[in-house]
Design an enzyme around this catalytic site. Structure first.
Site, PDB file in Angstrom:
ATOM      1  N   GLY B  13      -8.305  56.421  -1.645  1.00 54.59           N
ATOM      2  CA  GLY B  13      -7.689  56.306  -0.712  1.00 54.59           C
ATOM      3  C   GLY B  13      -6.656  57.567  -0.193  1.00 54.59           C
ATOM      4  N   GLY B  15      -4.688  57.859   2.396  1.00 54.44           N
ATOM      5  CA  GLY B  15      -3.397  57.644   3.551  1.00 54.44           C
ATOM      6  C   GLY B  15      -2.258  58.356   2.762  1.00 54.44           C
ATOM      7  N   PHE B  16      -1.161  57.964   3.099  1.00 53.88           N
ATOM      8  CA  PHE B  16       0.178  58.535   2.828  1.00 53.88           C
ATOM      9  C   PHE B  16       0.320  58.298   1.264  1.00 53.88           C
ATOM     10  CE2 PHE B  16       1.405  57.757   7.136  1.00 53.88           C
ATOM     11  CZ  PHE B  16       1.602  58.672   7.350  1.00 53.88           C
ATOM     12  N   GLY B  17       0.037  57.338   0.763  1.00 52.56           N
ATOM     13  CA  GLY B  17      -0.093  57.414  -0.783  1.00 52.56           C
ATOM     14  C   GLY B  17      -0.802  58.060  -1.682  1.00 52.56           C
ATOM     15  N   GLU B 172       5.730  48.068  19.846  1.00 55.13           N
ATOM     16  CA  GLU B 172       5.287  49.409  20.468  1.00 55.13           C
ATOM     17  C   GLU B 172       4.256  49.115  21.657  1.00 55.13           C
ATOM     18  OE1 GLU B 172       6.089  52.228  16.270  1.00 55.13           O
ATOM     19  OE2 GLU B 172       4.215  51.131  16.720  1.00 55.13           O
ATOM     20  N   ASP B 301       0.540  50.436   0.374  1.00 55.99           N
ATOM     21  CA  ASP B 301       0.742  49.358   0.832  1.00 55.99           C
ATOM     22  C   ASP B 301      -0.100  48.214   0.163  1.00 55.99           C
ATOM     23  OD1 ASP B 301       2.120  49.966   3.141  1.00 55.99           O
ATOM     24  OD2 ASP B 301       0.226  49.744   4.550  1.00 55.99           O
ATOM     25  N   ALA B 316       5.286  54.403   5.674  1.00 59.50           N
ATOM     26  CA  ALA B 316       4.839  55.686   5.064  1.00 59.50           C
ATOM     27  C   ALA B 316       5.807  56.236   4.385  1.00 59.50           C
ATOM     28  CB  ALA B 316       4.732  56.325   6.469  1.00 59.50           C
TER      29      ALA B 316
END
Lengths: 437, 437
Positions: B13, B15-17, B172, B301, B316
């Site tokens: 993954g 993503g941020f992690g 949003e 997540d 995040a």
């Protein structure tokens, strides 16, 4: 409403031909409806840069209704034309039927596979933004597949590319691909070396850029080879499969094949009851109307027009001129004046190949290399619609020139059918195909 | 090669992690392999702006291998994880199997439909760039369909939107949609009036932005209503179909429904042999490793982590902190040191609503309106990866602020399944679905 009583001009297609026809009717005593199956006008001359990850889609496209928002006599409609009834003066769309007093058919052309439609799945062509994103995905995923290939042979097949057709699009794709492989990617891979990519440009005719003078074709070929492209001239493709192409008894192994060879006119042309040429273009009268239906005009890539005993080429300036001419002839008819023959004004012919490499033919003046490349850049910036797009594209180009990077190297919009689709369909229940790994 | 002897850390993954774990291992005596099913890291906090046609995909995404090109101990691999074998210390991907010494699972979450998977086709959610492009297409095509609707009732159904879930994403989307309908589009349509759009925001809980203090939730609700959004609180969705949603015995007719309500953790979490919570998040030990397999870390997540008796939120900053912590713990293990518990540092909570409308909770300091909006803008610009993206996004925002326009109003990437697909499948032979009309 008295407005309803105004004659209705229906324009099918929002490319250069249709949009220029619509604009030229701004002050005419008509209602105009412009219909396109997409919501945008596309600056097709830079489409290859979206395919090659140098530009984003919105950089070279603008919503038709935004472009025309201040032209109050125009309604823009996003819809798909299905059937043209020239006798009944109406067109059936997916979303309903529209009557017209004058019809401008500007539905353009599409790439064609010379009767080999089965090649389409192995060799995508480039006419729409969706096509460009598909080619971008094929290109980027090929380098990814090379990086994880289990053996040298498969790695080489992923690193090698074949581009079929050495017209302007094929030359642009080949030159840009060579640059990407040599300059943009190398330091980012660990198990494969993009610099070992081989880019093959295959052309059935005897030279690249056949619409150019022979001397410029030869200079273009030399510039391509300097960039690292292998140019195969006089070689017709006889077969394409998932692993490569066949040129008679020669085979080139490459998992990524791009099609830039043939075009066929929009099938709407067949419904006009007029003569069509070999690729389906409609043979129009000298004023661009149909000989049998003077209320119908055909413009742009769909029209087969002669001027000074030469066919008018399928390029953006010709389409714009035809669109404006059709609009002027509609105004003439409404005013009871005679129509006149379309005259194509050929301002020149230019093609880009890669960094500092291009050819320009302005008739009396011909040049190539860096001056031609700058000329090409400025000409394309100048003709982009909208100050915003010009500013953004210029900024992108300057950035790319100095960094050698391509900012749009993002794979979106579906998956490459060549890999993993079967596996993905077998995903464990509950796992969504698009979730991040 | 001696390098091969280094311990192998496999990160699933990007993503941020996963990306922050990978970066934090830059100087560790390990080989790292980072695998993602896409080729890019995505700045998810701005994803809704791609969906709402304000930004292009490449503005908020960057190729993982480009971000990591200078970190020589990392190999980036685009591949899809299928099966994790914690006993055998290996992960099976579509493209082959990789062994590991340490595993960091950072495969994130996906929207979920509370057991109503049939709602997915009517109410797309927003987690990936593909999702964003699909929502953009739904939104833009709804206004197009309203323009050609045959009657007032159908027109109203196309102009109305329902957003389900009033967390940050739902808020949003609702605020931005209201602005688009009121400001960006009106002068461009002739038969429909986008200002008559109704934007419904439906929330099962008692307030919007449930993770915010109640006073800020209330201010956010008022700001939404000032933008023209109808906020329905305490109303659970009981049915969704192609023409609208049902909230118990009330029905809202709207052809466009967007899902921002539920998340479910990546199904890879189920394969770790550890406890999972209600939405599939893995209950990790305090140091983020698996209680039964200390060589496996779960971050972002996908991890269910408590800190000070509160669940660490799926945002995040938490994912980045967890990624960095897992990397530090791997370094500790390699050095023979003990691991320590993860501590979440909560810097605050912010959500944007629309032009000059946002809420910010920094613990002791809370504010809303224009100051919160500017704070939100600068915070998001600051955390975007890469100078280039920061410059481009800032330019886009300034341009949008003054023009009220959204440059990315280009429909690409497939077609809206809600309209025309059946008709398109009946196209005359030879007409390509993507050719310009």
């Amino acid at each position: 409403m008295t407005e309803r009583a105004l004659p209705h001009v229906l324009v099918v297609g929002g490319g250069f031909g249709g949009l220029w026809a619509t604009r030229a009717l701004a002050t005419a005593p008509v209602r105009v409806t412009l219909v396109d199956r997409t919501n945008h006008h596309l600056f097709q001359p830079l489409l290859y840069q979206v395919a090659m990850a140098g530009l984003s889609s919105p950089d070279i496209a603008a919503p038709l209704r935004h472009i025309l928002r201040r032209q109050r006599n125009v309604t823009v409609r996003m819809d798909v034309a299905r059937e043209i009834d020239v006798a009944g003066r109406r067109v059936r769309f997916d979303g309903g039927t529209l009557d017209y007093d004058y019809l401008v058919v500007a539905s353009g052309a599409r790439h064609a596979y010379f009767g080999h439609d089965e090649w389409a799945r192995h060799a995508p062509g480039l006419k729409t933004l969706d096509d460009a994103l598909q080619i971008r995905r094929h290109m980027l995923e090929a380098f990814e597949a090379a990086e994880r290939a289990p053996d040298a042979r498969e790695q080489a097949e992923w690193l090698d590319f074949v581009i079929i057709g050495a017209g302007p699009t094929g030359v642009e794709l080949a030159g840009t691909l060579a640059e990407i492989a040599r300059h943009a990617l190398p330091q980012e891979f660990r198990h494969s070396d993009p610099r070992r990519s081989k880019i093959h440009l295959v052309e059935a005719g005897p030279r690249v850029l056949p619409s150019m003078p022979a001397t410029l074709s030869e200079r273009a070929r030399r510039q391509l080879e300097r960039l690292g492209v292998s140019v195969h001239l006089g070689r017709a493709v006889t077969a394409i499969d998932a692993r490569g192409v066949e040129l008679g008894d020669e085979r080139i192994d490459a998992r990524t094949v791009l099609w830039a060879a043939g075009v066929a006119a929009s099938p709407l042309g067949m419904q006009l009851g007029a003569d069509v040429d070999r690729v389906g273009r409609v043979r129009v009268a000298p004023d661009l109307s149909l000989p049998s239906h003077p209320d119908v005009f055909v413009v742009g890539d769909l029209a087969s027009v002669m001027h000074d005993d030469k066919a008018v080429p399928g390029v953006a300036p010709a389409a714009k001129q035809m669109g404006a001419h059709a609009a002027a002839m509609i105004r003439n008819r409404l005013a009871g004046r005679a129509t006149r023959a379309f005259r194509y004004r050929d301002y020149g012919n230019l093609a880009t190949i890669g960094r500092m490499a291009a050819v320009v033919d302005l008739g009396r003046v011909r040049f190539s290399g860096a001056p031609a490349w700058f000329f090409w850049l400025w000409a394309h910036l100048f003709f982009l619609i909208g100050f915003r797009n010009r500013a953004v594209v210029m900024a992108e180009w300057i950035w790319s020139y100095f960094t050698y990077q391509r900012h749009a190297r993002i794979i979106v919009a579906g998956r490459d059918e060549r890999q993993g689709r079967a596996a993905r369909d077998l995903e464990p229940e509950g796992q969504q195909p698009d979730s991040d790994a």
